[in-house]
Design an enzyme around this catalytic site. Sequence first.
Site, PDB file in Angstrom:
ATOM      1  N   CYS A   1      -0.750  -5.331   6.464  1.00  0.00           N
ATOM      2  CA  CYS A   1      -0.484  -4.225   7.425  1.00  0.00           C
ATOM      3  C   CYS A   1       0.015  -4.419   8.643  1.00  0.00           C
ATOM      4  CB  CYS A   1      -1.937  -3.488   8.029  1.00  0.00           C
ATOM      5  SG  CYS A   1      -3.021  -3.260   6.442  1.00  0.00           S
TER       6      CYS A   1
ATOM      7  N   CYS B   1       0.682  -1.303   0.318  1.00  0.00           N
ATOM      8  CA  CYS B   1      -0.160   0.023  -0.009  1.00  0.00           C
ATOM      9  C   CYS B   1       0.913   1.252   0.069  1.00  0.00           C
ATOM     10  CB  CYS B   1      -0.866  -0.021   1.183  1.00  0.00           C
ATOM     11  SG  CYS B   1      -0.010  -0.111   2.842  1.00  0.00           S
TER      12      CYS B   1
HETATM   13 FE1  FES Z   1      -1.056   0.241   4.355  1.00  0.00          FE
HETATM   14 FE2  FES Z   1      -2.694  -0.911   6.105  1.00  0.00          FE
HETATM   15  S1  FES Z   1      -3.112  -0.369   4.196  1.00  0.00           S
HETATM   16  S2  FES Z   1      -0.494  -0.538   6.293  1.00  0.00           S
END
Ligand code: FES
Length: 128
Positions: free
Chosen positions: A103, A34
């Site tokens: 995450c 992400c």
């Molecule tokens: Fe990036 Fe959770 S979406 S750390």
Amino acid sequence: MMYTEKVLDHFRNPRNVGEIEDADGVGTVGNPVCGDLMSIYIKVEDDRISDIKFKTFGCGAAIATTSMTTELAKGRTLDEAMQITREKVAEELGGLPPVKMHCSNLAADALHEAVTNYRTKNDGEGVS
Ligand code: FES
């Protein structure tokens, strides 16, 4: 998506948030999935983590897992801290939704980075 009460608690009241100015070790990692970022700061005394704080540009699951990670790591030896895995952290939180498991990598990776950073600095004395 279902989060456990424990995850929500750590998200709403994250433990050990902040920065340690004179940290003995710092670990900063990015999440390739992400693009979010995590930094963990540690103080070390007698081979144990005496203090730990984190700062993140990450989602709620990252905040909750790192908050839990800092609680698990505080007071542990450096070797014990290196054994803390994302699975262990997720287990302590009562589980994470599968799409958010990535995450929790940030917390474990940043912690391990901080320990390695400390060790490198200390082993490096006199080495150049
Ligand atoms: Fe990036 Fe959770 S979406 S750390």
